[in-house]
Design a protein around this motif. Structure first.
Motif, PDB file in Angstrom:
ATOM      1  N   GLU A 255       0.871  -1.180   0.000  1.00 16.73           N
ATOM      2  CA  GLU A 255       0.000   0.000   0.000  1.00 16.73           C
ATOM      3  C   GLU A 255       0.904   1.226   0.000  1.00 16.73           C
ATOM      4  N   PHE A 256       0.488   2.253  -0.707  1.00 19.47           N
ATOM      5  CA  PHE A 256       1.360   3.416  -0.811  1.00 19.47           C
ATOM      6  C   PHE A 256       0.574   4.672  -0.484  1.00 19.47           C
ATOM      7  N   PHE A 257       1.121   5.474   0.426  1.00 24.13           N
ATOM      8  CA  PHE A 257       0.462   6.689   0.885  1.00 24.13           C
ATOM      9  C   PHE A 257       1.365   7.884   0.604  1.00 24.13           C
ATOM     10  N   ILE A 258       0.864   8.793  -0.226  1.00 24.85           N
ATOM     11  CA  ILE A 258       1.630   9.969  -0.619  1.00 24.85           C
ATOM     12  C   ILE A 258       0.655  11.004  -1.168  1.00 24.85           C
ATOM     13  N   LYS A 259       1.057  12.243  -1.131  1.00 26.10           N
ATOM     14  CA  LYS A 259       0.249  13.307  -1.711  1.00 26.10           C
ATOM     15  C   LYS A 259       0.481  13.325  -3.219  1.00 26.10           C
ATOM     16  N   ASN A 260      -0.532  12.966  -3.969  1.00 29.58           N
ATOM     17  CA  ASN A 260      -0.406  12.889  -5.422  1.00 29.58           C
ATOM     18  C   ASN A 260      -0.147  14.262  -6.039  1.00 29.58           C
ATOM     19  N   GLY A 261       0.632  14.249  -7.104  1.00 28.45           N
ATOM     20  CA  GLY A 261       0.898  15.485  -7.822  1.00 28.45           C
ATOM     21  C   GLY A 261       2.088  16.260  -7.324  1.00 28.45           C
ATOM     22  N   THR A 262       2.705  15.807  -6.232  1.00 26.47           N
ATOM     23  CA  THR A 262       3.869  16.508  -5.698  1.00 26.47           C
ATOM     24  C   THR A 262       5.128  16.078  -6.440  1.00 26.47           C
ATOM     25  N   ARG A 263       6.167  16.882  -6.295  1.00 25.84           N
ATOM     26  CA  ARG A 263       7.450  16.536  -6.917  1.00 25.84           C
ATOM     27  C   ARG A 263       8.005  15.246  -6.312  1.00 25.84           C
ATOM     28  N   TRP A 264       7.760  15.044  -5.018  1.00 28.29           N
ATOM     29  CA  TRP A 264       8.236  13.841  -4.342  1.00 28.29           C
ATOM     30  C   TRP A 264       7.526  12.596  -4.878  1.00 28.29           C
ATOM     31  N   ALA A 265       6.232  12.717  -5.135  1.00 26.72           N
ATOM     32  CA  ALA A 265       5.478  11.604  -5.709  1.00 26.72           C
ATOM     33  C   ALA A 265       6.016  11.246  -7.091  1.00 26.72           C
ATOM     34  N   ARG A 266       6.309  12.253  -7.895  1.00 27.97           N
ATOM     35  CA  ARG A 266       6.843  11.992  -9.242  1.00 27.97           C
ATOM     36  C   ARG A 266       8.225  11.355  -9.164  1.00 27.97           C
ATOM     37  N   PHE A 267       9.036  11.809  -8.205  1.00 24.54           N
ATOM     38  CA  PHE A 267      10.378  11.241  -8.048  1.00 24.54           C
ATOM     39  C   PHE A 267      10.297   9.753  -7.730  1.00 24.54           C
ATOM     40  N   LEU A 268       9.502   9.398  -6.753  1.00 23.11           N
ATOM     41  CA  LEU A 268       9.399   7.999  -6.335  1.00 23.11           C
ATOM     42  C   LEU A 268       8.802   7.138  -7.444  1.00 23.11           C
ATOM     43  N   GLU A 269       7.819   7.665  -8.137  1.00 24.78           N
ATOM     44  CA  GLU A 269       7.201   6.934  -9.237  1.00 24.78           C
ATOM     45  C   GLU A 269       8.206   6.660 -10.354  1.00 24.78           C
ATOM     46  N   ASN A 270       9.042   7.629 -10.646  1.00 25.44           N
ATOM     47  CA  ASN A 270       9.965   7.518 -11.779  1.00 25.44           C
ATOM     48  C   ASN A 270      11.242   6.749 -11.473  1.00 25.44           C
ATOM     49  N   HIS A 271      11.676   6.751 -10.200  1.00 29.48           N
ATOM     50  CA  HIS A 271      13.030   6.279  -9.931  1.00 29.48           C
ATOM     51  C   HIS A 271      13.161   5.148  -8.905  1.00 29.48           C
ATOM     52  N   VAL A 272      12.176   4.917  -8.067  1.00 31.31           N
ATOM     53  CA  VAL A 272      12.299   3.858  -7.058  1.00 31.31           C
ATOM     54  C   VAL A 272      11.427   2.680  -7.508  1.00 31.31           C
ATOM     55  N   SER A 273      12.014   1.853  -8.336  1.00 28.09           N
ATOM     56  CA  SER A 273      11.250   0.766  -8.967  1.00 28.09           C
ATOM     57  C   SER A 273      10.795  -0.290  -7.971  1.00 28.09           C
ATOM     58  N   SER A 274      11.517  -0.458  -6.865  1.00 30.19           N
ATOM     59  CA  SER A 274      11.157  -1.497  -5.896  1.00 30.19           C
ATOM     60  C   SER A 274       9.795  -1.244  -5.262  1.00 30.19           C
ATOM     61  N   LEU A 275       9.323  -0.012  -5.287  1.00 32.13           N
ATOM     62  CA  LEU A 275       7.997   0.292  -4.742  1.00 32.13           C
ATOM     63  C   LEU A 275       6.885  -0.331  -5.571  1.00 32.13           C
TER      64      LEU A 275
END
Length: 380
Positions: free
Chosen positions: A30-50
């Motif tokens: 399960e993943f909890f984050i504020k959508n649309g933030t720069r941090w959300a985009r970073f994790l989506e694009n670069h942390v594949s293990s998630l």
């Protein structure tokens, strides 16, 4: 009455267990984050293990026993450190330990802050450090007062005391001002690190943080650990270790705590009642635990990119106590929660010696941060 052959019974049982396992224990977190933030985009694009499924240890998928199994597995690692004592302004001391040091200007540093009774020799610390060294990272491990070095004053460590952590990070940063620092706080270390990040805001010495098995709400965590089966599995051994640590420096706490009450404690809560809360001036253990909660305000004060990983069956971090909604409203904090995994465990697959999920995720996280520093959300 239904009759079946032994072979049929075994096959039926196996089928039912496989169905149960793959229904409940082989899922993406399960993943909890504020959508649309720069941090959300970073994790989506670069942390594949998630994005990968976590398949909890097939033979012991539930976190209650898996935590014990992970702690009892023989270690295969023997990381060599250069240890140093750091003197604190109040006359105390703690340890920082370095490994894979290299004289390169701006070389990244991974800072490891482990849990309640953990040292550089703890199995999971050795496992994590070994994995980081294999990726050629310089690693610094901080060890709290009284664990590898005796307490020199009537002050130990607690969930709300961030001064030593701040001093350790400042020391590392002053020696290596151009080096990005990626940190991991584990269990109690994660709780203290979260508070440090909130207190420092945009002035943190950490480039990006990872909180593993962080007990965000010690009130709920302590209540859960007092349940009889958790008390038997965890409280008995940890209370014994805490008493042994206290005895190394008990003469420094004369007049501050009642020695007999500390030695008669039967749980972590009672240690905190008769020792920790007294040493740090709290009215009661409940006052201490309430003050240690990482609240919504604390989470919103964090300006360092931070990823937290917990399991939904962690006895120290009850699922209902995880600040899922609060984290989902922040710009710098994200939370991944796995089905199964226990406390500082996350064994996976069929082989208990397979690299634990949290190690894989953290190594992936470190690489993502260091490879894309310019894409991290700016502090403001």
């Amino acid at each position: 009455m239904i009759s079946m052959s032994p072979a049929t019974a075994v096959l039926s049982g196996a089928f039912i267990y496989f169905a149960y396992y793959f229904t409940y224990y082989s899922r993406k977190p399960e993943f909890f984050i504020k959508n649309g933030t720069r941090w959300a985009r970073f994790l989506e694009n670069h942390v594949s293990s998630l994005k990968l499924k976590y398949s909890s240890l097939f033979w012991v998928p539930g976190g209650t026993i898996q935590t014990v199994v992970a702690a009892l597995l023989p270690t295969k690692h023997d990381v060599q450190y250069r240890r140093e004592s750091v003197a604190t302004p109040d006359g105390g001391q703690f340890t920082i330990a370095w490994t894979n040091e290299k004289a390169e200007e701006g070389r990244p540093i991974v800072f490891v802050y482990p849990g309640l009774v953990s040292t550089t020799k703890s199995k999971y610390v050795q496992l994590l450090t070994d994995a980081l060294v294999k990726e050629d990272h310089t690693v610094v491990v901080m060890v709290n007062r009284g664990l590898e070095l005796p307490c020199l004053t009537g002050k130990a460590f607690c969930a709300t005391h961030t001064t030593d952590l701040a001093q350790a990070l400042s020391l590392v940063k002053k020696r290596h001002p151009q080096s990005p620092i990626v940190s991991i706080g584990i269990s109690l270390g994660g709780l203290i690190m979260a508070r440090y990040l909130a207190q420092k805001g945009d002035q943190s010495d950490i480039t990006a943080a990872f909180l593993y098995s962080c007990p965000f709400n010690p009130v709920e965590g302590s209540a859960n650990l007092e349940r009889w089966h958790h008390w038997i599995l965890y409280n008995i051994s940890l209370t014994k270790e805490l008493k042994e640590i206290y005895l190394k420096s008990h003469d420094k706490f004369v007049g501050i705590v009642d020695h007999d009450k500390v030695m008669s404690a039967r749980s972590i809560r009672e240690i905190d009642m008769h020792f920790t809360s007294k040493v740090f001036g709290y009215e009661s253990v409940d006052h201490y635990y309430t003050d240690a909660i990482i609240s919504r305000d604390f989470l919103h004060s964090i300006k360092t990119p931070t990823l937290a990983l917990c399991a939904d069956d962690d006895a120290f971090v009850p699922y209902q106590a995880l600040p899922r909604d609060e984290i989902s409203s922040t710009d710098y904090v994200a939370l991944a929660v796995t089905s199964g995994g226990g406390h500082v465990s996350h064994l996976c697959g069929a082989n208990p010696y397979t690299t634990p999920y949290y190690v894989t995720m953290f190594v992936d996280y470190v690489q993502a941060v260091l490879s894309h520093l310019d894409e991290l959300p700016p502090r403001q």
